[in-house]
Design a protein around this motif. Structure first.
Motif, PDB file in Angstrom:
ATOM      1  N   VAL A  73      25.376 -48.794  58.043  1.00  0.00           N
ATOM      2  CA  VAL A  73      25.453 -47.433  58.588  1.00  0.00           C
ATOM      3  C   VAL A  73      26.542 -46.641  57.853  1.00  0.00           C
ATOM      4  CG1 VAL A  73      26.076 -46.069  60.619  1.00  0.00           C
ATOM      5  CG2 VAL A  73      24.572 -48.059  60.867  1.00  0.00           C
ATOM      6  N   VAL A  74      27.703 -47.255  57.716  1.00  0.00           N
ATOM      7  CA  VAL A  74      28.818 -46.585  57.036  1.00  0.00           C
ATOM      8  C   VAL A  74      28.425 -46.236  55.604  1.00  0.00           C
ATOM      9  CG1 VAL A  74      31.143 -46.963  56.111  1.00  0.00           C
ATOM     10  CG2 VAL A  74      30.632 -47.561  58.491  1.00  0.00           C
TER      11      VAL A  74
ATOM     12  N   PHE B 117      26.874 -32.819  67.665  1.00  0.00           N
ATOM     13  CA  PHE B 117      25.609 -33.354  68.169  1.00  0.00           C
ATOM     14  C   PHE B 117      24.707 -33.753  66.999  1.00  0.00           C
ATOM     15  CE2 PHE B 117      21.290 -33.214  69.697  1.00  0.00           C
ATOM     16  CZ  PHE B 117      21.351 -33.758  70.963  1.00  0.00           C
ATOM     17  N   ASP B 118      24.661 -32.895  65.980  1.00  0.00           N
ATOM     18  CA  ASP B 118      23.858 -33.209  64.791  1.00  0.00           C
ATOM     19  C   ASP B 118      24.432 -34.414  64.048  1.00  0.00           C
ATOM     20  OD1 ASP B 118      22.283 -31.045  65.416  1.00  0.00           O
ATOM     21  OD2 ASP B 118      23.320 -29.662  64.057  1.00  0.00           O
ATOM     22  N   VAL B 119      25.766 -34.523  64.029  1.00  0.00           N
ATOM     23  CA  VAL B 119      26.408 -35.677  63.378  1.00  0.00           C
ATOM     24  C   VAL B 119      26.003 -36.965  64.092  1.00  0.00           C
ATOM     25  CG1 VAL B 119      28.633 -36.805  62.954  1.00  0.00           C
ATOM     26  CG2 VAL B 119      28.346 -34.373  62.426  1.00  0.00           C
ATOM     27  N   ALA B 120      26.017 -36.936  65.433  1.00  0.00           N
ATOM     28  CA  ALA B 120      25.624 -38.121  66.203  1.00  0.00           C
ATOM     29  C   ALA B 120      24.156 -38.461  65.943  1.00  0.00           C
ATOM     30  CB  ALA B 120      25.874 -37.889  67.694  1.00  0.00           C
ATOM     31  N   THR B 121      23.321 -37.440  65.814  1.00  0.00           N
ATOM     32  CA  THR B 121      21.900 -37.665  65.514  1.00  0.00           C
ATOM     33  C   THR B 121      21.743 -38.347  64.161  1.00  0.00           C
ATOM     34  OG1 THR B 121      21.385 -35.652  66.743  1.00  0.00           O
ATOM     35  CG2 THR B 121      19.643 -36.537  65.327  1.00  0.00           C
ATOM     36  N   ILE B 122      22.504 -37.872  63.171  1.00  0.00           N
ATOM     37  CA  ILE B 122      22.443 -38.450  61.824  1.00  0.00           C
ATOM     38  C   ILE B 122      22.920 -39.902  61.834  1.00  0.00           C
ATOM     39  CG2 ILE B 122      23.531 -38.336  59.528  1.00  0.00           C
ATOM     40  CD1 ILE B 122      23.480 -35.216  59.888  1.00  0.00           C
TER      41      ILE B 122
ATOM     42  N   GLU C 222      19.873 -31.234  51.988  1.00  0.00           N
ATOM     43  CA  GLU C 222      19.651 -32.401  52.850  1.00  0.00           C
ATOM     44  C   GLU C 222      20.618 -32.361  54.029  1.00  0.00           C
ATOM     45  OE1 GLU C 222      19.897 -36.776  51.696  1.00  0.00           O
ATOM     46  OE2 GLU C 222      18.835 -35.875  49.997  1.00  0.00           O
ATOM     47  N   PRO C 223      20.169 -32.661  55.252  1.00  0.00           N
ATOM     48  CA  PRO C 223      21.100 -32.647  56.380  1.00  0.00           C
ATOM     49  C   PRO C 223      22.050 -33.849  56.318  1.00  0.00           C
ATOM     50  CG  PRO C 223      18.908 -33.320  57.117  1.00  0.00           C
ATOM     51  CD  PRO C 223      18.797 -33.024  55.659  1.00  0.00           C
ATOM     52  N   THR C 224      23.340 -33.599  56.285  1.00  0.00           N
ATOM     53  CA  THR C 224      24.336 -34.671  56.218  1.00  0.00           C
ATOM     54  C   THR C 224      25.449 -34.397  57.226  1.00  0.00           C
ATOM     55  OG1 THR C 224      25.809 -33.581  54.635  1.00  0.00           O
ATOM     56  CG2 THR C 224      23.943 -34.827  53.722  1.00  0.00           C
ATOM     57  N   ILE C 225      26.342 -35.386  57.367  1.00  0.00           N
ATOM     58  CA  ILE C 225      27.499 -35.181  58.253  1.00  0.00           C
ATOM     59  C   ILE C 225      28.449 -34.122  57.682  1.00  0.00           C
ATOM     60  CG2 ILE C 225      27.429 -37.496  59.259  1.00  0.00           C
ATOM     61  CD1 ILE C 225      29.774 -38.239  57.385  1.00  0.00           C
TER      62      ILE C 225
ATOM     63  N   GLY D  30      22.916 -41.954  64.425  1.00  0.00           N
ATOM     64  CA  GLY D  30      21.906 -42.742  65.141  1.00  0.00           C
ATOM     65  C   GLY D  30      20.707 -43.033  64.245  1.00  0.00           C
ATOM     66  N   GLU D  31      20.332 -42.060  63.422  1.00  0.00           N
ATOM     67  CA  GLU D  31      19.202 -42.249  62.510  1.00  0.00           C
ATOM     68  C   GLU D  31      19.557 -43.249  61.410  1.00  0.00           C
ATOM     69  OE1 GLU D  31      15.814 -42.592  61.309  1.00  0.00           O
ATOM     70  OE2 GLU D  31      16.083 -41.377  63.114  1.00  0.00           O
ATOM     71  N   ALA D  32      20.829 -43.236  60.949  1.00  0.00           N
ATOM     72  CA  ALA D  32      21.291 -44.220  59.955  1.00  0.00           C
ATOM     73  C   ALA D  32      21.202 -45.632  60.533  1.00  0.00           C
ATOM     74  CB  ALA D  32      22.724 -43.908  59.527  1.00  0.00           C
ATOM     75  N   LEU D  33      21.581 -45.757  61.822  1.00  0.00           N
ATOM     76  CA  LEU D  33      21.507 -47.059  62.496  1.00  0.00           C
ATOM     77  C   LEU D  33      20.058 -47.544  62.540  1.00  0.00           C
ATOM     78  CD1 LEU D  33      22.792 -49.294  64.171  1.00  0.00           C
ATOM     79  CD2 LEU D  33      22.803 -47.765  66.141  1.00  0.00           C
TER      80      LEU D  33
END
Lengths: 244, 244
Positions: free
Chosen positions: A59-60, A83-88, A73-76, A90-93
């Protein structure tokens, strides 16, 4: 096992993580479980992780790579809200689990991990999220200002007794360290050093980052005086009179 | 969920159990989880149970019926040692699981239960056993004089800090009640009343049996003063100086 705590106070956020990992009792190592993404004056994002180390490192790695992503591209780094950062995250996980999960499952190993992600992005308030192994997540609220990961039960009672959003940060940091003491004392798979980070609300900069190692004078004093104080309070309480 | 504790002190044994059971959050009841088999001057046996209530009641029923067994049948009433009593209780647990386990498993319900059984039989020392869901068991030793069942983590730190085999019984009882307070505060599925029993070593009689209900003056005082004392000790500890 792991122990991590993050608290969202009115004055800022405290993040803390232990650094012991183990695969069986004969493979114990020290790994950093705290990752900071810091672009001063724009955003500070802190990630705490627990669970399978290959999954959390995966994930990291996905988040690290985002600094080289195409601008559209949507990134952190370009997310407009936490909220979007948490979504990203979660999607990485989920991405790592899709890739490694089936092979791990075949060997009876769970590709499970949990994350805490918090911080602040310019134009938004500070926010703190707990991401479940399935990639969905929840946010702190006024009544529940903190999240824990890993071996959470031993260290929870003192947090519940002390911490509210109005607690001063020094007091909250002290409480977090006592919570770590209780956990380390009871679970051998949680170990020093402890990584701590203080983020002052609306600063958009890391306040203090501190690695507390075995033998740290403040932490040693705290452990000793807390244990002694507990025994003193216990000794002062009257015994039951019905047990002759 | 459940919380039970039993301690083997030099001076005798303390048994304690909560009395809340639940099947989902909308089916919560009060059931006694402590069963005493008492034949004064010959044997005192105390059973604490956690897990599926139909399984633990099944075990108790098998042991209850043993008073009508043929004299040559091995029972808890003619066993020569507490080790044999633990073996019989473990076998009763397995019998219920053999009978009810397959049907329960088909509905995704585990026929799981754990037991603590302790006491003394004439001619033998007092002994305390922890029986696992598989029916095998372990006994306390000098270094580990207590066992817990159920929601054990919240209430474990205070037991570890205070209790040794040399602890006076009143102090140990006080510690058990504080351990219950921490557990009840953190887990809503553990609830009052608390059943407590004191067995004085070598007496072969129940010493004291006490049901501590909600609003019990001693327990209420203990909860309040313990919580206040913790906060006082916490307040007296210096804050970390590196967090400005």
């Amino acid at each position: 096992m792991t122990y991590c705590v993050a608290i969202r106070l009115d004055s800022g956020m405290i993040f803390a993580s232990d650094s012991r990992t183990n695969a069986g009792v004969d493979h114990v190592s020290t790994f950093n479980k705290m990752k900071v993404y810091d672009k001063s004056d724009d955003r500070v994002i802190v990630l705490l992780s627990s669970g399978n180390l290959s999954v959390t490192q995966g994930v990291v790695n996905i988040l690290d790579r985002q600094q080289f992503a195409a601008p559209d591209e949507p990134t952190i780094w370009n997310a407009k809200s936490m909220f979007d950062v948490a979504t990203i995250a979660g999607e990485a996980l989920r991405e790592i689990q899709r890739r490694d999960g089936p092979a791990m499952m075949q060997s009876g190993v769970e590709a499970s991990a949990s994350l805490i992600i918090g911080g602040q992005i310019y134009g938004e308030r500070q926010r703190l999220f707990n991401i479940y192994p399935q990639g969905n997540f929840i946010e702190t609220c006024e009544e529940t200002p903190y999240f824990q990961l890993g071996e959470s039960k031993y260290g929870k009672p003192i947090l519940d007794r002390v911490v509210t959003t109005g607690t001063p940060q020094k007091e909250a940091a002290k409480c977090v360290l006592i919570s770590f003491d209780s956990t380390i004392k009871s679970n051998i798979s949680v170990g020093m050093p402890i990584d701590m980070l203080w983020y002052p609300n609306d600063s958009l900069r890391v306040g203090v980052q501190q690695r507390i190692r075995d033998g740290d004078p403040y932490f040693s004093m705290l452990r000793q005086r807390w244990g002694g104080g507990l025994r003193r309070v216990f000794g002062e309480l009257p015994d039951p009179d019905w047990l002759e």
